[in-house]
Structures are given as structure tokens and as C-alpha cells.
Design a protein around this motif. Structure first.
Motif, PDB file in Angstrom:
ATOM      1  N   GLY A  84      -1.258   8.613   4.216  1.00  0.00           N
ATOM      2  CA  GLY A  84      -1.416   8.156   2.835  1.00  0.00           C
ATOM      3  C   GLY A  84      -2.819   8.366   2.314  1.00  0.00           C
ATOM      4  O   GLY A  84      -3.020   8.784   1.164  1.00  0.00           O
ATOM      5  N   VAL A 109       6.519   8.799  -4.160  1.00  0.00           N
ATOM      6  CA  VAL A 109       6.939   8.438  -2.802  1.00  0.00           C
ATOM      7  C   VAL A 109       8.373   8.880  -2.548  1.00  0.00           C
ATOM      8  O   VAL A 109       9.285   8.534  -3.302  1.00  0.00           O
ATOM      9  CB  VAL A 109       6.839   6.912  -2.584  1.00  0.00           C
ATOM     10  N   LEU A 125       1.665   3.751   1.976  1.00  0.00           N
ATOM     11  CA  LEU A 125       1.195   3.300   0.664  1.00  0.00           C
ATOM     12  C   LEU A 125      -0.172   2.634   0.775  1.00  0.00           C
ATOM     13  O   LEU A 125      -1.038   2.826  -0.091  1.00  0.00           O
ATOM     14  CB  LEU A 125       2.196   2.327   0.042  1.00  0.00           C
ATOM     15  N   THR A 144       9.799   6.136  -6.576  1.00  0.00           N
ATOM     16  CA  THR A 144      10.242   6.299  -5.202  1.00  0.00           C
ATOM     17  C   THR A 144      11.642   6.910  -5.159  1.00  0.00           C
ATOM     18  O   THR A 144      12.469   6.665  -6.048  1.00  0.00           O
ATOM     19  CB  THR A 144      10.284   4.952  -4.461  1.00  0.00           C
ATOM     20  N   TYR A 152       4.517  11.941   0.135  1.00  0.00           N
ATOM     21  CA  TYR A 152       3.629  10.990  -0.547  1.00  0.00           C
ATOM     22  C   TYR A 152       2.545  11.754  -1.299  1.00  0.00           C
ATOM     23  O   TYR A 152       2.085  12.809  -0.863  1.00  0.00           O
ATOM     24  CB  TYR A 152       2.966  10.023   0.430  1.00  0.00           C
TER      25      TYR A 152
END
Length: 351
Positions: A84, A109, A125, A144, A152
Motif C-alpha cells: 500500500g 481498491v 489501506l 472498492t 491498490y
């Protein structure tokens, strides 16, 4: 010994490619966009798709323009927090490459929710949020989806004074080329997948790929910096050629002046290379002249996809010291001169 892995699962086992090595090859991308019909082109749109620049720029008044970009990819490392953080740093780089200051970000995402623990997904995240906090911006929302591979990234929004806007166009003959970070991230990532990247090299890769390209803000204010971009999935030569085409010039670089991450030449010779490197060379190799003494390992490094790579600046010769000082002041100790721009066709020569 391979790099340390806090997670029980290896994120890279879910992805067919990782980091900016996931980018569609330049030649294929050109074919995809060749017949794209231009849509609405308001005069306030200062930067669009015309030179394959790093972000779109839309002017809102005499002293402010919005910079918008997006970047996302599959895992380049196994640790979810690190994944991330790397992806967020990479996405924000395009804002800095325009000479802009980030304002906020939206998270993008995609996760295989039936195959990854919630804790792992949450850690991805958190890694992105940590980098955004370091940049002084919020993650203000996002989107998402349930996907086959972990994905991501960010949609990043920034602000720039149009007078300080930097583009990948504008480089001039005799300009000096300065690269902000060492090369070899793609090779490190390939070695990681093969279990050949030790903990020390992993730490080097992580430090490089999570270092925000903040010098772009100060470089944007310098009139002596004529062009600016960042080096990512198309490799050093690919992004240098974008500058050449946009600026209608050529370039010459010296391989022995390139900053390289430790052991990348040896790893490349041992076969730790990405498929993206070969695709990159197939896409633009006809526009590159390599000196006779440069072999396959050197070519791989020149085309190696850089995830969250360094800024590439073209500046006036008398501004080299001040530009390097900007990098040094921001902690980029290995930034250095790698070559120069030359009059002529949009080609690159490597000596």
C-alpha cells in the motif's frame, strides 16, 4: 535468504505482474489510443493526452490549476502494508512531476475478498494512508471492487500555479539531464519473486519506492528547469524518449553515470528480470542506439520498469548545482547528472 514477510500469504502469488511492470507496453498502448477521437478540449485544459504527460492539468483561475492523475497496480511485494505504501508513493509522484503540491487522494481498491483475510486488506489501506499522511494529505474516499488479483492505488489531486507548471515537453538542446533515484526496482522485484532478494536489498527497495518525489515542487518554481517527468513502468529510456518526442530533441546518456541500486547488474545477469523490460525494448528499441560495449544486462537496466522511480529533469547547464541542491535538501543523495539533450530527431544514445 529472502526478504522478511509478515503475512502468512504472499501477495505476489496472486498477481501475474507487479508494480509498474503491470503497465501496458508502450507500443500496444499507442495502438490502443491511435484512433481515439478527441472529445471536448476547453482552453482551460492545459495538459491532456497530447504528450503522454504524467497528469491532466485544468486551470481554474490566473494563479491556480488543478492537477489530476491516477495510478494503481498489483502487488510488487508480499507485505500488505509495504504494498500500500509503495502504490501510494507511486501515485503521488505524478503530481510532484508536474511541479504541483498534492491536495487529497481517493483510494482505488480491488481485492479477492474470498482469498485474503480482512486484516491483510486493511493493512494495504493503512500503508497507503501512512504515505498520504506523510505527504500531508487525506485519503478522502475511494472505490472498492471484488477482483481476481489484489489491486491498490490512488486518484491523486494537486494544485499548481500555471506559471510553475512543468511538463515532459520543453527540454532544449544542451540541457543537462538529472535523475533523482537509482535504477533497478524491477530487477529487485523479480529477484523477490524468485526468492533471491535478501533483507538488506529489500530494505533498499522499500526505502526508494516509498520516498516521495517532493523535489518536484521546488523544481516547478525554477525557470531553469525546462522539462520534468518521473521514471516508472516504461523504464528510463521509455520516459526519456517521451521527453524527446514532446520536446522534439534527442538525448545522450552515459551508462557509467547512471545511479544503480546495489547488486542489480549481478541479479540481472542471473536472470532476475521482468517481462516488462523486454516489452519495453520491443516498443522503442528502434529509437535507441547502444554503444558496442553494452550488453544484455545493461539493456535490461535501461528498460527496467521502475515502480515509484525518480524524477527526471532537463535543466539549463548553469543550473545543475542548484537543481542537485534541491534534491539533496530533500534527502535524494544519489541524484546525479546522467546525460544531456541534443539537437536532432527524437532518439536516445547510450554511451
Amino acid at each position: 535468504m529472502n526478504a522478511p514477510d509478515r503475512a502468512a500469504l504472499r501477495l505476489t502469488q496472486f498477481s501475474h505482474g507487479g508494480g509498474c511492470g503491470c503497465k501496458i507496453a508502450p507500443a500496444v498502448l499507442s495502438q490502443m489510443l491511435a484512433r481515439t477521437v478527441p472529445g471536448v478540449l476547453p482552453p482551460q485544459l492545459l495538459v491532456g493526452v497530447e504528450t503522454a504527460d504524467d497528469a491532466a492539468v485544468y486551470q481554474i483561475n490566473g494563479s491556480q490549476a488543478i492537477v489530476a492523475t491516477t495510478d494503481f497496480f498489483m502487488p510488487i511485494v508480499d507485505d500488505p502494508f509495504d504494498f500500500g505504501a509503495i502504490a501510494a508513493t507511486n501515485a503521488l509522484s505524478d503530481v510532484y512531476a508536474m511541479g504541483a503540491t498534492p491536495l487529497f487522494a481517493l483510494a482505488l481498491v480491488g481485492m479477492p475478498i474470498d482469498r485474503l483475510p480482512v486484516e491483510t486488506m486493511r493493512s494495504v489501506l493503512e500503508g497507503g494512508e501512512a504515505i498520504c499522511a506523510k505527504a500531508g494529505i487525506p485519503v478522502a474516499g475511494g472505490h472498492t471492487i471484488d477482483s481476481v488479483e489484489p489491486i491498490y492505488g490512488l486518484a491523486a489531486i494537486g494544485l499548481v500555479d500555471p506559471r510553475h507548471l512543468k511538463r515532459n515537453a520543453g527540454a532544449r538542446p544542451a540541457d543537462v539531464l538529472i535523475l533523482g533515484k537509482p535504477l533497478g526496482v524491477g530487477i529487485y522485484s523479480a529477484a523477490l519473486k524468485k526468492g533471491r532478494l535478501n533483507a538488506k536489498r529489500y530494505a533498499t527497495m522499500l526505502a526508494s519506492t516509498t520516498q516521495l518525489n517532493t523535489p518536484g515542487i521546488a523544481l516547478g518554481r525554477s525557470e531553469a528547469v525546462h522539462a520534468l517527468t518521473d521514471v516508472t513502468g516504461f523504464g528510463l529510456l521509455g520516459h526519456l524518449l517521451e521527453v524527446c518526442r514532446a520536446s522534439r530533441i534527442g538525448a545522450r546518456i552515459a551508462f557509467d553515470r547512471l545511479p544503480l541500486h546495489p547488486a542489480v547488474v549481478e541479479l540481472a545477469r542471473e536472470g532476475s528480470v521482468t517481462g516488462a523490460s523486454a516489452r519495453n525494448w520491443a516498443s522503442y528499441g528502434d529509437d535507441v542506439a547502444l554503444a558496442g560495449g553494452l550488453g544484455d544486462a545493461e539493456r535490461v537496466l535501461l528498460t527496467d520498469p521502475q515502480t515509484s522511480g525518480g524524477l527526471l529533469a532537463a535543466c539549463a547547464p548553469d543550473a545543475v548545482d542548484s537543481v542537485l541542491a534541491v534534491f539533496r535538501n530533500e534527502g535524494f543523495e544519489r541524484a546525479c547528472v546522467i546525460g544531456e539533450c541534443v539537437a536532432g530527431p527524437a532518439r536516445a544514445r547510450v554511451d
